[in-house]
Write a protein that holds these residues in place. Structure first.
Motif, PDB file in Angstrom:
ATOM      1  N   ILE A   1      -8.675   6.144 -12.737  1.00 34.73           N
ATOM      2  CA  ILE A   1      -8.346   7.247 -13.633  1.00 34.73           C
ATOM      3  C   ILE A   1      -7.448   8.241 -12.886  1.00 34.73           C
ATOM      4  CG2 ILE A   1     -10.526   8.472 -13.142  1.00 34.73           C
ATOM      5  CD1 ILE A   1     -10.494   9.249 -16.204  1.00 34.73           C
ATOM      6  N   GLU A   2      -6.474   8.789 -13.608  1.00 33.69           N
ATOM      7  CA  GLU A   2      -5.473   9.647 -12.963  1.00 33.69           C
ATOM      8  C   GLU A   2      -5.838  11.124 -13.050  1.00 33.69           C
ATOM      9  OE1 GLU A   2      -1.238   9.000 -13.906  1.00 33.69           O
ATOM     10  OE2 GLU A   2      -1.853   7.023 -14.602  1.00 33.69           O
ATOM     11  N   LEU A   3      -5.388  11.867 -12.065  1.00 39.38           N
ATOM     12  CA  LEU A   3      -5.488  13.326 -12.106  1.00 39.38           C
ATOM     13  C   LEU A   3      -4.384  13.898 -11.238  1.00 39.38           C
ATOM     14  CD1 LEU A   3      -8.168  14.779  -9.735  1.00 39.38           C
ATOM     15  CD2 LEU A   3      -7.575  12.374  -9.693  1.00 39.38           C
TER      16      LEU A   3
ATOM     17  N   TYR B   1      -1.901  13.941 -20.458  1.00 38.37           N
ATOM     18  CA  TYR B   1      -1.953  12.792 -21.366  1.00 38.37           C
ATOM     19  C   TYR B   1      -0.525  12.411 -21.697  1.00 38.37           C
ATOM     20  CZ  TYR B   1      -6.842  13.578 -21.253  1.00 38.37           C
ATOM     21  OH  TYR B   1      -8.119  13.702 -20.774  1.00 38.37           O
ATOM     22  N   LYS B   2      -0.052  11.333 -21.048  1.00 39.36           N
ATOM     23  CA  LYS B   2       1.386  11.026 -21.093  1.00 39.36           C
ATOM     24  C   LYS B   2       1.807  10.208 -22.298  1.00 39.36           C
ATOM     25  CE  LYS B   2       2.962  11.301 -16.315  1.00 39.36           C
ATOM     26  NZ  LYS B   2       1.806  11.139 -15.412  1.00 39.36           N
ATOM     27  N   ARG B   3       0.889   9.394 -22.835  1.00 37.59           N
ATOM     28  CA  ARG B   3       1.305   8.491 -23.908  1.00 37.59           C
ATOM     29  C   ARG B   3       1.373   9.228 -25.239  1.00 37.59           C
ATOM     30  NH1 ARG B   3       0.824   3.144 -23.111  1.00 37.59           N
ATOM     31  NH2 ARG B   3       0.437   2.569 -20.941  1.00 37.59           N
TER      32      ARG B   3
ATOM     33  N   LEU C   1       7.063  -1.505 -11.146  1.00 37.48           N
ATOM     34  CA  LEU C   1       8.448  -1.379 -10.662  1.00 37.48           C
ATOM     35  C   LEU C   1       8.911   0.060 -10.853  1.00 37.48           C
ATOM     36  CD1 LEU C   1       8.104  -4.478 -11.307  1.00 37.48           C
ATOM     37  CD2 LEU C   1      10.526  -4.486 -11.869  1.00 37.48           C
ATOM     38  N   LYS C   2       9.443   0.639  -9.783  1.00 39.10           N
ATOM     39  CA  LYS C   2       9.869   2.041  -9.869  1.00 39.10           C
ATOM     40  C   LYS C   2      11.313   2.203  -9.424  1.00 39.10           C
ATOM     41  CE  LYS C   2       5.287   3.968  -9.047  1.00 39.10           C
ATOM     42  NZ  LYS C   2       4.485   4.972  -8.331  1.00 39.10           N
ATOM     43  N   ALA C   3      12.149   2.702 -10.328  1.00 40.40           N
ATOM     44  CA  ALA C   3      13.512   3.071  -9.934  1.00 40.40           C
ATOM     45  C   ALA C   3      13.396   4.133  -8.852  1.00 40.40           C
ATOM     46  CB  ALA C   3      14.280   3.604 -11.134  1.00 40.40           C
TER      47      ALA C   3
ATOM     48  N   VAL D   1      -2.452   8.402  -3.607  1.00 39.69           N
ATOM     49  CA  VAL D   1      -1.280   9.091  -4.154  1.00 39.69           C
ATOM     50  C   VAL D   1      -0.419   8.116  -4.958  1.00 39.69           C
ATOM     51  CG1 VAL D   1       0.849  10.334  -3.585  1.00 39.69           C
ATOM     52  CG2 VAL D   1      -1.235  10.757  -2.263  1.00 39.69           C
ATOM     53  N   ILE D   2      -0.080   8.492  -6.184  1.00 42.29           N
ATOM     54  CA  ILE D   2       0.885   7.701  -6.973  1.00 42.29           C
ATOM     55  C   ILE D   2       2.282   8.270  -6.789  1.00 42.29           C
ATOM     56  CG2 ILE D   2       1.432   6.699  -9.205  1.00 42.29           C
ATOM     57  CD1 ILE D   2      -1.046   7.581 -10.336  1.00 42.29           C
ATOM     58  N   GLU D   3       2.365   9.590  -6.746  1.00 42.29           N
ATOM     59  CA  GLU D   3       3.699  10.192  -6.622  1.00 42.29           C
ATOM     60  C   GLU D   3       3.576  11.645  -6.185  1.00 42.29           C
ATOM     61  OE1 GLU D   3       5.803  10.959 -10.229  1.00 42.29           O
ATOM     62  OE2 GLU D   3       4.045  11.700 -11.270  1.00 42.29           O
ATOM     63  N   TYR D   4       4.689  12.114  -5.618  1.00 45.67           N
ATOM     64  CA  TYR D   4       4.849  13.551  -5.381  1.00 45.67           C
ATOM     65  C   TYR D   4       5.880  14.081  -6.375  1.00 45.67           C
ATOM     66  CZ  TYR D   4       2.876  13.259  -0.589  1.00 45.67           C
ATOM     67  OH  TYR D   4       2.077  13.094   0.506  1.00 45.67           O
TER      68      TYR D   4
ATOM     69  N   ILE E   1       8.687  -1.776  -5.449  1.00 44.77           N
ATOM     70  CA  ILE E   1       7.673  -2.586  -6.129  1.00 44.77           C
ATOM     71  C   ILE E   1       6.339  -2.282  -5.466  1.00 44.77           C
ATOM     72  CG2 ILE E   1       6.879  -4.916  -6.720  1.00 44.77           C
ATOM     73  CD1 ILE E   1       9.738  -5.868  -6.581  1.00 44.77           C
ATOM     74  N   GLU E   2       5.353  -1.997  -6.299  1.00 47.49           N
ATOM     75  CA  GLU E   2       4.121  -1.435  -5.774  1.00 47.49           C
ATOM     76  C   GLU E   2       2.893  -2.204  -6.233  1.00 47.49           C
ATOM     77  OE1 GLU E   2       4.527   3.096  -5.539  1.00 47.49           O
ATOM     78  OE2 GLU E   2       2.788   2.744  -6.793  1.00 47.49           O
ATOM     79  N   GLU E   3       1.888  -2.202  -5.404  1.00 46.37           N
ATOM     80  CA  GLU E   3       0.576  -2.717  -5.785  1.00 46.37           C
ATOM     81  C   GLU E   3       0.051  -1.880  -6.955  1.00 46.37           C
ATOM     82  OE1 GLU E   3      -3.771  -2.159  -3.531  1.00 46.37           O
ATOM     83  OE2 GLU E   3      -1.946  -1.233  -2.781  1.00 46.37           O
ATOM     84  N   PHE E   4      -0.547  -2.522  -7.948  1.00 49.93           N
ATOM     85  CA  PHE E   4      -1.110  -1.783  -9.085  1.00 49.93           C
ATOM     86  C   PHE E   4      -2.457  -1.179  -8.679  1.00 49.93           C
ATOM     87  CE2 PHE E   4      -3.764  -1.407 -12.885  1.00 49.93           C
ATOM     88  CZ  PHE E   4      -2.918  -0.714 -13.737  1.00 49.93           C
ATOM     89  N   LEU E   5      -2.636   0.095  -8.963  1.00 44.35           N
ATOM     90  CA  LEU E   5      -3.907   0.761  -8.663  1.00 44.35           C
ATOM     91  C   LEU E   5      -4.670   0.964  -9.958  1.00 44.35           C
ATOM     92  CD1 LEU E   5      -2.633   3.505  -6.182  1.00 44.35           C
ATOM     93  CD2 LEU E   5      -3.723   1.322  -5.614  1.00 44.35           C
ATOM     94  N   ASN E   6      -5.908   0.566  -9.940  1.00 44.46           N
ATOM     95  CA  ASN E   6      -6.711   0.646 -11.154  1.00 44.46           C
ATOM     96  C   ASN E   6      -7.679   1.811 -11.045  1.00 44.46           C
ATOM     97  OD1 ASN E   6      -7.591  -0.077 -13.615  1.00 44.46           O
ATOM     98  ND2 ASN E   6      -8.446  -2.059 -12.999  1.00 44.46           N
TER      99      ASN E   6
HETATM  100  P1  AMP Z   1       5.202   8.108 -11.893  1.00 48.39           P
HETATM  101  O1  AMP Z   1       6.502   8.379 -12.600  1.00 48.39           O
HETATM  102  O2  AMP Z   1       5.328   7.652 -10.491  1.00 48.39           O
HETATM  103  O3  AMP Z   1       4.197   9.170 -12.140  1.00 48.39           O
HETATM  104  O4  AMP Z   1       4.552   6.886 -12.688  1.00 48.39           O
HETATM  105  C1  AMP Z   1       4.344   6.954 -14.074  1.00 48.39           C
HETATM  106  C2  AMP Z   1       2.994   6.412 -14.386  1.00 48.39           C
HETATM  107  O5  AMP Z   1       2.902   5.041 -13.997  1.00 48.39           O
HETATM  108  C3  AMP Z   1       1.860   7.084 -13.645  1.00 48.39           C
HETATM  109  O6  AMP Z   1       1.464   8.252 -14.257  1.00 48.39           O
HETATM  110  C4  AMP Z   1       0.811   6.011 -13.675  1.00 48.39           C
HETATM  111  O7  AMP Z   1       0.151   6.005 -14.934  1.00 48.39           O
HETATM  112  C5  AMP Z   1       1.597   4.745 -13.576  1.00 48.39           C
HETATM  113  N1  AMP Z   1       1.647   4.243 -12.190  1.00 48.39           N
HETATM  114  C6  AMP Z   1       2.549   4.539 -11.239  1.00 48.39           C
HETATM  115  N2  AMP Z   1       2.288   3.874 -10.109  1.00 48.39           N
HETATM  116  C7  AMP Z   1       1.183   3.138 -10.323  1.00 48.39           C
HETATM  117  C8  AMP Z   1       0.418   2.229  -9.533  1.00 48.39           C
HETATM  118  N3  AMP Z   1       0.744   1.925  -8.289  1.00 48.39           N
HETATM  119  N4  AMP Z   1      -0.671   1.678 -10.106  1.00 48.39           N
HETATM  120  C9  AMP Z   1      -1.001   1.960 -11.390  1.00 48.39           C
HETATM  121  N5  AMP Z   1      -0.315   2.788 -12.178  1.00 48.39           N
HETATM  122  C10 AMP Z   1       0.770   3.376 -11.663  1.00 48.39           C
END
Ligand code: AMP
Ligand code: GLY
Length: 423
Positions: free
Chosen positions: A197-199, A219-221, A148-150, A287-290, A190-195
């Motif tokens: 590794i991020e870069l 490394y966000k956590r 879920l993304k605001a 793409v997860i985000e811009y 609301i988005e499909e979860f992508l499984n």
């Molecule tokens: P964002 O603020 O869009 O970067 O999202 C924060 C974090 O949520 C990302 O760095 C990812 O780890 C995770 N995330 C966002 N969208 C997805 C997605 N569709 N599937 C899996 N993880 C996601």
């Protein structure tokens, strides 16, 4: 040239460090800046979203170029503010105009852009308080985990990922009906979860042409092994070892080219950095985000590897002649480790004296939440300082950062000891 950088984090110290190396830069100002920028530039204590104060500064100091660090002023339209002003319009602003900054300012806008231009990303639907019931039904059609993304800017906290369907429904209600993130969650994607590794991929564009900068992984956590709460970023590595030539080719063809072409087709004026958050699903980038700016702490590993004169590149953005430039990258790896205040990303104390800085050897300390007070460098934020090092391998670089961190101290200092653990 007199140059002004807006912002106060490790990213802005890194920009100041890089720009101050350019023979084209005569006087450098940072607003508001920190203890690191104070050593190499003149800090001016104004808010980055107080456009009238920025104008006054630009006029009084005869500023020739403004480099925008964080997203807020871009999303609020600082570039347009300059273009609409008779006095300011000849001063180039590095960063997109308001319409294009919506790529970060609105998740829904970004998703529509991605789909319109056939750029690979997660399937989604967006909802508001009027159709929250439809949102519940949509969640029922998905498999866990639920993303879920605001829609709007929520200081990096607007993305919630949940494993339980009922919790996801309750969270959707909190966001849309109870305004958990205020105006930012008037709409929710609301988005499909992508499984995978991020870069992150960083692009410099003049709106017509583009150059790809080094990749990085952050490394966000807060906790080791990627556990615990999300932070602004606890460390970063560049380049990303698994982003080989073949994978980079896919990123360029499937994502970077259609993004820059999409900006043109949609008449979205863009002169600045595009930070593309990606996830490697199988062997394919999605793409997860811009983001419409550089990342922090990614900047602390990307800019140290860029050999070009950054001011020359910025001038090419203004002239839309970026195609005439060659990007030159240091072959070495760069890593950074963020020192944070104990308690961050929750509550933490400020004003702790930072000692040992003069003993650092072979690393670069980029100051973030740190200021000078009574002649001493003291903490002023959650993320305090990023310790960047080079190495022939990222393991070597990270070792150097940790060696130097051993010599640094402030009360309740915390950092992750496993940056790069998953590579
Ligand atoms: P964002 O603020 O869009 O970067 O999202 C924060 C974090 O949520 C990302 O760095 C990812 O780890 C995770 N995330 C966002 N969208 C997805 C997605 N569709 N599937 C899996 N993880 C996601
Ligand atoms: N490090 C992530 C960001 O700058 O958004």
């Amino acid at each position: 040239m007199n140059i002004l950088i807006l912002g106060s984090g490790g990213r802005e110290h890194t920009f100041a460090w890089k720009i101050s190396q350019s023979p084209l830069c005569k006087k450098l100002f940072v607003a508001p800046g920190n203890s690191g920028t104070a050593e190499i530039a003149q800090n001016v204590n104004i808010s980055v979203t107080d456009f009238e104060a920025v104008k006054e500064l630009v006029v009084s100091k005869a500023i020739d170029m403004v480099v925008v660090g964080p997203e807020d002023p871009l999303v609020e339209g600082i570039h347009d503010f300059f273009l609409d002003d008779e006095v300011l319009k000849k001063v180039p602003v590095i960063g997109p105009q308001k319409a294009a900054a919506q790529l970060e300012g609105s998740k829904e806008f970004a998703k529509e852009f991605l789909f319109r231009h056939n750029i690979p990303t997660a399937a989604y639907q967006s909802f508001n308080a009027q159709n929250v019931e439809e949102g519940y039904h949509f969640l029922e059609t998905l498999n866990a985990p639920y993303v879920l993304k605001a829609d709007g800017l929520a200081a990096g906290k607007g993305v919630v990922i949940l494993n339980d369907l009922n919790e996801a429904k309750a969270e959707l209600k909190r966001m849309l009906v109870d305004a958990k993130f205020g105006k930012a969650s008037t709409k929710v994607v609301i988005e499909e979860f992508l499984n995978g590794i991020e870069l992150s991929c960083f692009v410099l564009t003049d709106g017509k042409h583009y150059k790809i900068l080094p990749t990085a992984k952050d490394y966000k956590r807060i906790g080791e092994g990627d556990t615990g709460l999300n932070t602004g970023g606890m460390g970063a590595v560049s380049p990303v070892p698994f982003a080989d030539d073949d994978f980079m080719q896919k990123i360029e063809e499937r994502i970077v080219k259609p993004t820059v072409l999409g900006l043109q087709k949609d008449s979205l004026p863009y002169k600045g950095f595009i930070f593309i958050g990606l996830i490697k699903v199988g062997n394919d980038p999605k793409v997860i985000e811009y983001n419409v700016r550089m990342g922090d702490p990614e900047t602390e590993v990307v800019l140290p590897r860029l050999k070009n004169d950054l001011v020359e590149l910025f001038i090419a953005l203004e002239k839309q002649s970026l195609n005439e430039k060659e990007i030159s990258i240091d072959e070495r790896a760069a890593t950074t480790v963020m020192l944070v205040s104990g308690g961050y990303p929750g509550a933490y104390e400020k004003g702790k004296v930072i000692s040992g800085l003069e003993t650092i050897e072979g690393s670069i300390p980029f100051h973030a939440g740190a200021i000078v007070k009574d002649g001493q460098v003291v903490t002023s934020g959650g993320r305090v300082m990023a310790i960047t090092s080079y190495g022939d391998t990222y393991q070597e670089a990270i070792k150097k950062s940790y060696e130097n961190i051993e010599k640094l101290h402030f009360d309740k200092m915390n950092y992750r000891k496993d940056i790069g653990f998953d590579l």
